[in-house]
Design a protein around this motif. Structure first.
Motif, mmCIF file in Angstrom:
data_model
loop_
_atom_site.group_PDB
_atom_site.id
_atom_site.type_symbol
_atom_site.label_atom_id
_atom_site.label_comp_id
_atom_site.label_asym_id
_atom_site.label_seq_id
_atom_site.Cartn_x
_atom_site.Cartn_y
_atom_site.Cartn_z
ATOM 1 N N VAL A 155 1.917 1.053 -2.944
ATOM 2 C CA VAL A 155 3.050 0.432 -2.266
ATOM 3 C C VAL A 155 4.220 0.416 -3.245
ATOM 4 O O VAL A 155 4.214 -0.336 -4.225
ATOM 5 N N ASN A 163 7.001 1.315 2.512
ATOM 6 C CA ASN A 163 5.550 1.270 2.268
ATOM 7 C C ASN A 163 4.999 -0.108 2.610
ATOM 8 O O ASN A 163 3.932 -0.231 3.226
ATOM 9 N N TRP A 185 0.147 7.893 4.732
ATOM 10 C CA TRP A 185 0.244 7.911 3.270
ATOM 11 C C TRP A 185 1.502 7.183 2.869
ATOM 12 O O TRP A 185 2.567 7.330 3.456
ATOM 13 N N LEU A 186 1.326 6.364 1.866
ATOM 14 C CA LEU A 186 2.435 5.574 1.330
ATOM 15 C C LEU A 186 2.951 6.333 0.113
ATOM 16 O O LEU A 186 3.358 7.483 0.240
ATOM 17 N N ASP A 187 2.950 5.721 -1.072
ATOM 18 C CA ASP A 187 3.388 6.480 -2.244
ATOM 19 C C ASP A 187 2.182 7.218 -2.821
ATOM 20 O O ASP A 187 1.494 6.729 -3.720
#
Ligand code: SF4
Length: 180
Positions: free
Chosen positions: A64, A69, A13-15
């Protein structure tokens, strides 16, 4: 992807809020069936700390927003044959991109000064390096499949994965929509 081979899968998981991963865990008992056909080789939900160099399916949650990220998205693209953008944050920027109308000083001040009562002040270390604007994943790397939803339901994730396991290309557009 052959129908009989066990496929390898990686997620990150990124943002995002982790809700898309929670939806994956909502597969509940279907996770046992999945484990017979899929090896999860890298994910927040397993212990492995390094993304292998050659993964069949990569799944990214979240937009992102930071340099980190961006590096993760690029690494997934390089190492995953098939990359899925999972959830509205990944597909469109969604909630994280709401900061795009503010400059970064305003964002940091809002987070660390204006809304903090005890010892307000911007930390001097361990701050993420924010990108000027939050973007969806396909703005920085090519994506093979978009799965809408906030989060996509467990049934949707199950449909996507079982189609891939069966060697077919899923079409989640008929069972998903933005925001639900
Ligand atoms: S799409 Fe929704 S559930 Fe998924 S990370 Fe974004 S806010 Fe969370």
């Amino acid at each position: 992807m052959s129908e009989s081979a066990k496929i390898t899968m990686a997620t990150a998981w990124l943002d995002g809020c982790s809700g898309c991963h929670m939806s994956f865990l909502d597969l509940d008992q279907r996770l046992i069936e999945l484990a017979e056909k899929v090896d999860i080789v890298y994910s927040p939900i397993v212990d492995t700390k390094e993304l292998p160099g050659d993964v069949d399916v990569g799944i990214l949650e979240g937009a992102v927003s930071t340099e980190e990220n961006l590096q993760v998205a690029k690494m997934f693209r390089e190492r995953c044959k098939y990359l899925i953008s999972l959830g509205d944050c990944a597909v469109s920027g969604n909630v994280p991109s709401m900061r795009n109308t503010f400059d970064l000083d305003e964002v940091f001040d809002r987070a660390f000064v204006e809304t903090v009562q005890a010892q307000p002040g911007r930390p001097t270390e361990s701050l993420p390096t924010l990108l000027r604007t939050v973007v969806p994943i396909h703005h920085v790397v090519n994506v093979d499949l978009f799965v809408q939803g906030c989060p996509p339901s467990a049934d949707t994730i199950w449909y996507v994965l079982t189609e891939l396991i069966a060697g077919r290309t899923p079409d989640p557009t008929q069972i998903t929509r933005f925001g639900a």
